[in-house]
Design a protein around this motif. Structure first.
Motif, PDB file in Angstrom:
ATOM      1  N   ASP A  17       0.810  -1.267   0.022  1.00 52.28           N
ATOM      2  CA  ASP A  17       0.084  -0.020  -0.048  1.00 52.28           C
ATOM      3  C   ASP A  17       0.893   1.198  -0.077  1.00 52.28           C
ATOM      4  O   ASP A  17       1.174   1.855   0.896  1.00 52.28           O
ATOM      5  CB  ASP A  17      -1.048  -0.033   1.259  1.00 52.28           C
ATOM      6  CG  ASP A  17      -1.874   1.154   1.232  1.00 52.28           C
ATOM      7  OD1 ASP A  17      -2.037   1.739   0.261  1.00 52.28           O
ATOM      8  OD2 ASP A  17      -2.316   1.347   2.379  1.00 52.28           O
ATOM      9  N   MET A  19       2.122   5.039  -0.685  1.00 54.65           N
ATOM     10  CA  MET A  19       1.788   6.252  -0.550  1.00 54.65           C
ATOM     11  C   MET A  19       2.347   7.036  -1.842  1.00 54.65           C
ATOM     12  O   MET A  19       3.493   6.601  -2.446  1.00 54.65           O
ATOM     13  CB  MET A  19       1.948   6.850   0.590  1.00 54.65           C
ATOM     14  CG  MET A  19       1.108   6.147   1.775  1.00 54.65           C
ATOM     15  SD  MET A  19      -0.514   6.376   1.689  1.00 54.65           S
ATOM     16  CE  MET A  19      -0.996   7.900   2.133  1.00 54.65           C
ATOM     17  N   PRO A  20       1.643   8.147  -2.026  1.00 53.13           N
ATOM     18  CA  PRO A  20       2.408   8.878  -3.309  1.00 53.13           C
ATOM     19  C   PRO A  20       3.726   9.509  -3.248  1.00 53.13           C
ATOM     20  O   PRO A  20       4.636   9.764  -4.005  1.00 53.13           O
ATOM     21  CB  PRO A  20       1.438  10.344  -3.544  1.00 53.13           C
ATOM     22  CG  PRO A  20      -0.061   9.651  -2.880  1.00 53.13           C
ATOM     23  CD  PRO A  20       0.399   8.771  -1.811  1.00 53.13           C
ATOM     24  N   GLU A 173      -3.787  -2.022  -1.715  1.00 56.58           N
ATOM     25  CA  GLU A 173      -4.612  -0.985  -0.900  1.00 56.58           C
ATOM     26  C   GLU A 173      -5.894  -1.661  -0.328  1.00 56.58           C
ATOM     27  O   GLU A 173      -6.221  -1.500   0.482  1.00 56.58           O
ATOM     28  CB  GLU A 173      -4.537   0.379  -1.569  1.00 56.58           C
ATOM     29  CG  GLU A 173      -5.280   1.303  -0.938  1.00 56.58           C
ATOM     30  CD  GLU A 173      -5.718   2.716  -1.507  1.00 56.58           C
ATOM     31  OE1 GLU A 173      -6.561   3.360  -0.781  1.00 56.58           O
ATOM     32  OE2 GLU A 173      -5.425   2.805  -2.510  1.00 56.58           O
ATOM     33  N   PRO A 203     -10.536   1.434  -2.524  1.00 55.66           N
ATOM     34  CA  PRO A 203      -9.275   2.083  -2.662  1.00 55.66           C
ATOM     35  C   PRO A 203      -9.450   3.644  -2.784  1.00 55.66           C
ATOM     36  O   PRO A 203     -10.260   4.061  -3.683  1.00 55.66           O
ATOM     37  CB  PRO A 203      -8.501   1.406  -3.805  1.00 55.66           C
ATOM     38  CG  PRO A 203      -9.490   0.136  -3.521  1.00 55.66           C
ATOM     39  CD  PRO A 203     -10.536   0.342  -3.171  1.00 55.66           C
ATOM     40  N   SER A 204      -8.493   4.404  -2.370  1.00 55.78           N
ATOM     41  CA  SER A 204      -8.341   5.632  -2.656  1.00 55.78           C
ATOM     42  C   SER A 204      -7.654   6.167  -3.981  1.00 55.78           C
ATOM     43  O   SER A 204      -7.849   7.196  -4.501  1.00 55.78           O
ATOM     44  CB  SER A 204      -7.674   6.534  -1.467  1.00 55.78           C
ATOM     45  OG  SER A 204      -6.631   6.126  -0.903  1.00 55.78           O
ATOM     46  N   SER A 205      -6.922   5.169  -4.334  1.00 56.30           N
ATOM     47  CA  SER A 205      -6.078   5.176  -5.324  1.00 56.30           C
ATOM     48  C   SER A 205      -6.471   4.236  -6.484  1.00 56.30           C
ATOM     49  O   SER A 205      -6.829   3.139  -6.210  1.00 56.30           O
ATOM     50  CB  SER A 205      -4.753   5.130  -5.075  1.00 56.30           C
ATOM     51  OG  SER A 205      -4.212   5.936  -4.342  1.00 56.30           O
ATOM     52  N   PRO A 206      -6.469   4.511  -7.726  1.00 53.37           N
ATOM     53  CA  PRO A 206      -6.690   3.354  -8.797  1.00 53.37           C
ATOM     54  C   PRO A 206      -5.764   2.329  -8.694  1.00 53.37           C
ATOM     55  O   PRO A 206      -4.659   2.723  -8.414  1.00 53.37           O
ATOM     56  CB  PRO A 206      -6.732   4.408 -10.000  1.00 53.37           C
ATOM     57  CG  PRO A 206      -6.091   5.477  -9.807  1.00 53.37           C
ATOM     58  CD  PRO A 206      -6.143   5.599  -8.220  1.00 53.37           C
TER      59      PRO A 206
END
Length: 263
Positions: A17, A19-20, A173, A203-206
């Motif tokens: 998972d 993060m950016p 994620e 998920p908050s991200s694709p």
């Protein structure tokens, strides 16, 4: 504020998972945010149950947690000789000490990694048997100390490909959010009250595109596969050969060994 201490291996570190900014997040921070808790994540990559006892437990006790998580065991299943009784004793020591402080303790029945790797039968069977033995030991500890015990092994969603990262060893994620939601539901049911807000399971991200997955394999996955070819794969073959020789009741044949760590 509730103090939440997370012990374990790379799954609890957050691998899978990303993060950016390139750091790992994982299920523990997601759950902590949902509970409004202050998180101390002292898990470490490669940890075995003995490492949790000697390195992580003293730190956890000093933090006097209200909630503690103990997710460990995958690395133990890939060591020789594997001793479920010894792992059970390590889990017992860890959970008993945390429960003695009054903490609610989260534990888990781990899913079978062979199913996600798609291993052939001779490789998958000994791994599955070891995981069953590990989970049986975890069940005894959970029952004895009344932990908040999540049966990931028996939950069909655990084997949904979307729950796993590209390496198929760590949760994606979505998988980390699945863990956080599952523990949140069990914990609130235990306490009989709603705490904070249930984590968002989406998920908050694709998910990574095929291009991103190909790029990961080209830039990182190849190195990962080379490392795993020198530890994980020989270890799996060792398990298969040990099963053929003695049903895994004796030591491995001379010259064969298992990897030091996987997760």
């Amino acid at each position: 504020m509730t103090v939440f201490v997370a012990l374990g291996d790379s799954t609890t570190v957050g691998f899978g998972d990303r993060m950016p900014d390139g750091s790992w997040r994982g299920w523990a921070p997601i759950l902590a945010a949902a509970l409004g808790a202050r998180l101390h994540n002292i898990a470490s990559s490669g940890a075995q149950s003995a490492d949790v006892v000697t390195d992580q437990l003293p730190r956890a006790l000093d933090l006097r947690p209200d909630v503690a998580a103990v997710l460990v065991g995958t690395n133990d299943t890939l060591r020789s000789p594997f001793d479920a009784t010894r792992v059970g004793r390590n889990l017992e020591r860890t959970v008993a000490a945390l429960r003695a402080t009054g903490a609610e303790v989260l534990t888990i029945r781990l899913p079978d990694p062979g199913r996600m790797f798609g291993l052939p039968g001779p490789l998958a069977r000994p791994l599955a048997r070891r995981m069953r033995d590990l989970n049986a030991a975890a069940d005894l500890v959970a029952a004895r100390h009344a932990t908040v015990h999540f049966d990931a092994a028996g939950n069909a969603d655990s084997y949904d490909r979307r729950m796993w990262s590209v390496d198929r060893l760590h949760p994606s994620e979505r998988g980390h959010r699945f863990l956080a939601c599952s523990f949140y539901d069990l914990l609130t049911a235990r306490l009989g009250t709603v705490i904070g807000t249930r984590p968002d399971p989406a998920p908050s991200s694709p998910p990574p595109t095929r291009t991103a997955q190909a790029w990961w394999m080209a830039t990182q996955g190849t190195r990962w596969m080379i490392r795993r070819s020198t530890d994980l794969l020989p270890g799996l073959f060792s398990l298969a050969i040990a099963e053929l020789f003695s049903g895994e009741t004796a030591e491995l044949p001379p010259g064969l060994s298992l990897p030091d760590r996987v997760a």
